[in-house]
Enzyme design. Structure first.
Site, short mmCIF file in Angstrom:
data_model
loop_
_atom_site.label_atom_id
_atom_site.label_comp_id
_atom_site.label_asym_id
_atom_site.label_seq_id
_atom_site.Cartn_x
_atom_site.Cartn_y
_atom_site.Cartn_z
CE LYS A 75 -3.98 0.17 11.69
NZ LYS A 75 -3.13 0.44 10.52
CB SER A 150 -6.01 1.32 7.94
OG SER A 150 -4.66 1.03 8.23
CB SER A 174 -2.23 2.88 7.37
OG SER A 174 -3.21 2.42 6.49
N1 GLN Z 1 -4.98 3.33 2.19
C1 GLN Z 1 -3.99 2.35 1.81
C2 GLN Z 1 -4.67 1.07 1.44
O1 GLN Z 1 -5.85 1.01 1.51
C3 GLN Z 1 -3.00 2.16 2.90
C4 GLN Z 1 -3.38 1.14 3.91
C5 GLN Z 1 -2.29 0.91 4.93
O2 GLN Z 1 -1.24 1.55 4.90
N2 GLN Z 1 -2.53 -0.07 5.79
O3 GLN Z 1 -4.04 0.12 1.09
#
Ligand code: GLN
Length: 468
Positions: A75, A150, A174
């Protein structure tokens, strides 16, 4: 899909296929999957150099490592050589990493080869990859749908079999949510199991490093290489991934995650799995986790608070992009941050600054931390009785691109199943359990006691074998 890592390692070791051939093949697959927008860059030159080095070692009969010749993707919020580390933001557009993340270093030390960097929501803020400054990533099963986020790009390259594994970060879901949306395994380890050193920080108290793969065995292999104490991250703990799996006899299904708000196809798939466990002799009960209802409220106070603090370092002076034509220092900071952050980054910085401000700190941040402790106690009480908890990973299958972008709260609601384990620091794994009528993957979340990551992987392996 079967275990892939062991067969790549074996082929490279016995010379039936070289590391260079694997790298070229996987880069070719990456190029032919360009329409998914899953990768922000390829690290071809460096990957080929590393492949040649590994092939030479093998010809010379030297040890080349447990992952020798296995291509992977990171990532793009991991510091890694070979291409800029952008965190999918304009702020870090041309940022070349001065060092590599511990996780990447450990994989390289065992001969794994990074071939590219995956798309994400900018700074990992989001659940659909629609917040990337470089365009949305498309779902591996339906290009009109989101990949999730994400870590959307990492999930998609794994699902398309561009690579056998990809790294992600999981702060509130994420890894698990995009894994569910694309039908692959994805683990959020126990907090501190893998070093966060060299990874762009989001919310330090819930950030974790994990991976995507096509089988539980492959997940385990990768986690075993990455996990363990690192003197450069004081929150790391001793190798959780050498613990023995616990026998699982009692499973709790979190009642609050099986309501009418959850897609019927998902509930049916979870229930079918519960029946399979019952038939195998397990006790499976509905259990109560009342604090789940408040988890999103806690998460969206605590996480922005930590974000506002972690992102304060991007001032245009020390890292990445600097705004031009600023007359004063304040203007330089302001313009840099305005141009470099996406709307969601700014929203979180503002919410975070607000909940940490002196007049509101007690009302929001302290309250949220107290509620978090109550949630942790509820989990502990359940784990005193149950060996493992489960829930759907997501309330719906992958939603359409653009469907949730008009209202941030709608997007936040899709994190309801994944944030509790993040707040509690306990391990959770997405296991693919079939598809809905539209052919979109459904994910089951296994949640374990603190340090019980191996139990989850062993259960997932059992599930996979049972369906063969
Ligand atoms: N969707 C969650 C958020 O927007 C998780 C994001 C993540 O785990 N980086 O915070």
């Amino acid at each position: 899909m079967a275990d892939q890592i062991a067969s790549i390692v074996q082929n490279v070791a016995n010379g039936s296929k070289t590391a260079r051939q694997y790298v070229l093949e996987r880069i070719e697959r990456a190029r032919s999957s360009e329409s998914y927008n899953a990768l922000l860059s390829l690290t071809e030159e460096r990957a080929l150099e590393r492949a040649d080095m590994i092939d030479t070692k093998i010809v010379d009969g030297e040890a080349a490592g447990r992952l020798a010749g296995v291509p992977f993707v990171v990532k793009d919020n991991f510091l890694a050589y070979g291409a800029p580390t952008t965190a999918a933001s304009k702020l870090l557009e041309n940022f070349d990493a001065p060092l590599q993340a511990t996780a990447v270093e450990r994989l390289e030390a065992e001969g794994a080869i990074c071939i590219g960097k995956a798309n994400l929501d900018a700074f990992a803020h989001g659940g659909s990859t629609e917040n990337s400054a470089y365009g949305v990533t498309k779902n591996a099963h339906d290009q009109t749908r989101v990949a999730g986020g994400s870590s959307g790009g990492s999930a998609v390259v794994t699902a398309l079999d561009v690579v056998s594994f990809a790294l992600g970060t999981d702060t509130g879901g994420s890894i698990r949510q995009p894994a569910a949306f694309n039908g692959v395994y994805g683990i959020k380890p126990t907090y501190g199991a893998v070093s966060r050193y060299g990874v762009v920080a989001m919310a330090s108290s819930t950030d974790t490093i994990g991976c995507f793969a096509s089988s539980p065995r492959d997940v385990e292999t990768v986690m075993q290489v990455m996990a363990g104490r690192d003197e450069r991250d004081m929150t790391t703990i001793d190798a959780v991934y050498s613990n023995k799996p616990r026998p699982v006899k009692k499973i709790g299904v979190i009642k609050q995650t099986m309501t009418d708000d959850v897609a019927p196809s998902i509930r049916a798939a979870v229930e079918a799995q519960c029946d399979a466990w019952r038939q195998a002799g397990c006790q499976v009960d509905m259990v109560d986790l009342p604090m789940l209802e408040y988890s999103l409220a806690m998460y969206y106070i605590i996480v922005p608070a930590e974000i506002s603090s972690n992102l304060a370092r991007y001032d245009g002076i020390r890292y990445g992009r600097r705004a031009e034509q600023a007359a004063t220092l304040a203007e330089l900071y302001g313009r840099t941050r305005d141009q470099g952050f996406v709307t969601e980054n700014k929203r979180r910085i503002m919410i975070g600054s607000y909940v940490l401000s002196s007049g509101f700190f007690d009302a929001y941040y302290s309250q949220a931390q107290r509620a978090r402790t109550m949630l942790i106690r509820e989990f502990e009480a359940l784990f005193a009785e149950y060996d493992m908890l489960i829930s759907p990973t997501t309330p719906t299958t992958a939603f359409a691109i653009g469907e949730n972008t008009d209202d941030p709260v709608k997007m936040y609601l899709s994190d309801i199943m994944t944030v509790p384990a993040s707040l509690a620091g306990i391990p959770a794994l997405n296991v693919p359990i079939g598809h809905d009528d539209a052919g979109l993957p459904i994910g089951l979340q296994l949640i374990g006691r603190y340090g019980d990551d191996m139990t989850l992987l062993s259960q997932a392996r059992g599930m996979m074998e049972a369906t063969r």
